[in-house]
Design a protein around this motif. Structure first.
Motif, PDB file in Angstrom:
ATOM      1  N   TRP A 167     -76.171  27.029  53.177  1.00 46.46           N
ATOM      2  CA  TRP A 167     -75.629  27.266  54.520  1.00 46.46           C
ATOM      3  C   TRP A 167     -74.770  28.528  54.532  1.00 46.46           C
ATOM      4  O   TRP A 167     -74.876  29.357  55.443  1.00 46.46           O
ATOM      5  N   GLY A 197     -85.226  27.639  68.933  1.00 42.72           N
ATOM      6  CA  GLY A 197     -84.910  26.224  68.950  1.00 42.72           C
ATOM      7  C   GLY A 197     -86.172  25.396  69.138  1.00 42.72           C
ATOM      8  O   GLY A 197     -87.013  25.721  69.975  1.00 42.72           O
ATOM      9  N   PHE A 251     -71.832  25.617  62.990  1.00 45.33           N
ATOM     10  CA  PHE A 251     -72.667  26.361  62.044  1.00 45.33           C
ATOM     11  C   PHE A 251     -72.152  27.778  61.806  1.00 45.33           C
ATOM     12  O   PHE A 251     -72.495  28.397  60.805  1.00 45.33           O
ATOM     13  N   MET A 280     -78.656  18.130  65.280  1.00 41.23           N
ATOM     14  CA  MET A 280     -79.170  19.492  65.143  1.00 41.23           C
ATOM     15  C   MET A 280     -79.207  19.837  63.658  1.00 41.23           C
ATOM     16  O   MET A 280     -78.318  19.434  62.900  1.00 41.23           O
ATOM     17  N   ARG A 281     -80.243  20.590  63.278  1.00 37.68           N
ATOM     18  CA  ARG A 281     -80.425  20.918  61.859  1.00 37.68           C
ATOM     19  C   ARG A 281     -80.922  22.342  61.718  1.00 37.68           C
ATOM     20  O   ARG A 281     -81.884  22.741  62.395  1.00 37.68           O
ATOM     21  N   LEU A 282     -80.271  23.126  60.868  1.00 32.31           N
ATOM     22  CA  LEU A 282     -80.751  24.463  60.538  1.00 32.31           C
ATOM     23  C   LEU A 282     -81.946  24.332  59.610  1.00 32.31           C
ATOM     24  O   LEU A 282     -81.863  23.684  58.557  1.00 32.31           O
ATOM     25  N   CYS A 283     -83.073  24.939  59.975  1.00 33.96           N
ATOM     26  CA  CYS A 283     -84.319  24.725  59.242  1.00 33.96           C
ATOM     27  C   CYS A 283     -84.301  25.357  57.858  1.00 33.96           C
ATOM     28  O   CYS A 283     -84.963  24.864  56.947  1.00 33.96           O
ATOM     29  N   TYR A 311     -83.769  26.250  64.443  1.00 35.77           N
ATOM     30  CA  TYR A 311     -83.109  24.951  64.300  1.00 35.77           C
ATOM     31  C   TYR A 311     -83.954  23.914  65.032  1.00 35.77           C
ATOM     32  O   TYR A 311     -84.810  24.258  65.852  1.00 35.77           O
TER      33      TYR A 311
END
Length: 504
Positions: free
Chosen positions: A298, A196, A189, A157-160, A134
């Motif tokens: 997701w 990270g 999430f 925050m972002r999940l890659c 992330y």
């Protein structure tokens, strides 16, 4: 300048045998332009200036080159803006426009890059496995809270892999806010990635060395260990290394925070932001897998995330001294603590939404956190031991002004009335809370009021009676009074007591 349709017509009519003079007469264009259009390859007809005249900059060109060279050598934060360079030239007699300086500076920079062999910046597309990483970053946004403008610090925050986003607003950008943002993001999430990616923010990185070597903050490493995360810091001033969240900051600013948001509180704002993050995921396709929405990607990534067993206890601890008035100063505000900590050293654990004060291993105060300044947050119960010794402070004591008492105690105070004697009697009942507890005191007050006796003596008598252990209730019967070992009639025992005389 001729348009493309005119150039094509000139070339076609010339190819059909029409003379240049006739074409020029019909189109009212000079024969020189006609010849140039005919000679242009593939109808490419554009004016290119071979020499750029500099009527204003000419006398100042050397000076401007010097200023641009010196400015390029400065650190990024210390570089002069082009408006400032133009102003410096004006002070030296330059009478040209700002646009002339700006255009010259752009050509100067392009020439330097060509001479150095540097082309346009190029990057390599990145790909992440589900649950792998992330990216985290902060932004500053303007909102309106309770009718007042406020600049909030927004955690992103972002999940890659799935590109799912999480956004939350805070009043500060301190370490406890970082911890809270991580706990809430992982809960949102549904799990924790294994790595990270951060920039070199001070709340995470203590020292930056050459390359990728970093010394991370101790508490930040404890958080990473709790969630089983491998922290990675980007190179300084290399935002492209976490380009997903950098792009997210710009996108969310335009889509969520414009026009300016208006909410009654930060909690209401954050509830809206969380709902918008879910809505964003449901409406937008995945940039690499166009057949899936972000929400579907997701859902597919969630089983690959690590399970979050419990949120990290994300506090920032600092030592503080308690004053004689049972107050500590924290973050430009004052908070009360229990009276037994007066003039002693305590530890304050600051969370994102509250502070907890500890004396050794005992919690002696807990307050909602206030982010203004010069505010005094008091808990009247902290001062109860002092009030028991000084009942006269009930009238003018700052902690007891507009005290929201429990219902039974509030009724008793109304019954007792006002005045020094009434305050003394009420404090006697309040002091019983220290030994018997609030629930027992309220029950005794209700019993006394139900009997029509609003008296401190009656209430204290009820409490004392309830503290004594109850005596066992037994009924005396003949069976209960029967002896377990009834005596046996034997007169010879008396002769044994008399001894030898009895035998004679």
């Amino acid at each position: 300048m001729l348009i493309l349709e005119t150039v094509v017509r000139i070339r076609r009519e010339h190819a059909d045998g029409k003379s240049i003079k006739a074409i020029a007469r019909d189109l009212r264009v000079s024969r020189k332009v006609i010849r140039k259009a005919i000679r242009a390859p593939e109808a490419g007809f554009a004016y290119r200036r071979s020499v750029q005249p500099l009527p204003r900059i000419g006398p100042f060109q050397e000076r401007l080159d010097t200023l641009l060279t010196e400015n390029e050598a400065r650190p990024r934060r210390e570089r002069l803006r082009m408006t400032r360079i133009h102003d410096l030239l004006l002070r030296e007699g330059f009478d040209g426009s700002y646009d002339a300086v700006r255009r010259y500076a752009k050509r100067w920079l392009d020439d330097r890059r060509k001479d150095a062999g540097d082309g346009a910046a190029a990057f390599i597309p990145l790909m992440f496995r589900p649950g792998e990483a992330y990216q985290f970053d902060w932004s500053h946004e303007d909102v309106e809270i309770a009718g007042k403008p406020m600049r909030v610090k927004v955690a992103h925050m972002r999940l890659c892999a799935s590109r799912a986003v999480f956004v939350r607003a805070y009043p500060r950008e301190t370490q406890e806010m970082v911890f809270d943002a991580h706990a809430r993001a992982f809960a949102f999430f549904g799990g924790v990635p294994t790595r990270g990616i951060y920039d070199n923010m001070k709340t995470a990185v203590t020292t930056v060395f050459t390359g990728k070597e970093r010394v991370f903050n101790r508490r930040f490493l404890i958080m990473a260990d709790h969630y089983m995360i491998e922290p990675t810091a980007c190179s300084p001033a290399a935002g492209w290394e976490k380009g997903q969240v950098e792009h997210q900051v710009q996108t969310i600013r335009g889509r969520f925070f414009q026009p300016r948001l208006r909410f009654a509180s930060l909690e209401e704002l954050n509830g809206w932001l969380e709902a918008e993050c879910r809505r964003w995921a449901a409406l937008h396709p995945h940039p690499d897998q166009r057949e899936l929405t972000i929400a579907e990607a997701w859902d597919a990534e969630r089983p690959s995330l690590q399970v979050m067993l419990a949120p990290f206890d994300g506090f920032h601890e600092t030592p503080h001294a308690v004053t004689g008035t049972c107050l500590i100063s924290f973050d430009r505000n004052r908070y009360s603590v229990m009276a037994k900590a007066a003039r002693r050293a305590v530890q304050v654990r600051a969370y994102a939404d509250r502070i907890v004060v500890r004396l050794d291993d005992e919690v002696i105060a807990e307050h909602p956190r206030f982010f203004g300044r010069d505010r005094m947050i008091l808990d009247p119960w902290h001062y109860l031991p002092v009030l028991a010794k000084k009942p006269g402070a009930l009238r003018n004591g700052a902690p007891f002004q507009d005290w929201d008492l429990p219902p039974a105690l509030a009724r008793l105070r109304r019954k007792l009335g006002t005045g020094d004697e009434a305050d003394r009697r009420f404090v006697r009942v309040l002091s019983a809370v220290l030994t018997d507890g609030l629930e027992a005191v309220e029950a005794a007050i209700r019993e006394a009021l139900a009997a029509g006796a609003a008296s401190d003596d009656v209430i204290l008598n009820i409490l004392a009676r309830r503290r004594e252990p109850p005596r066992p209730l037994t009924i005396a019967t003949s069976e209960a009074l029967a002896l377990s070992h009834p005596p046996t009639a034997d007169c010879a025992r008396y002769d044994l007591l008399r001894g030898a005389r009895a035998a004679a």
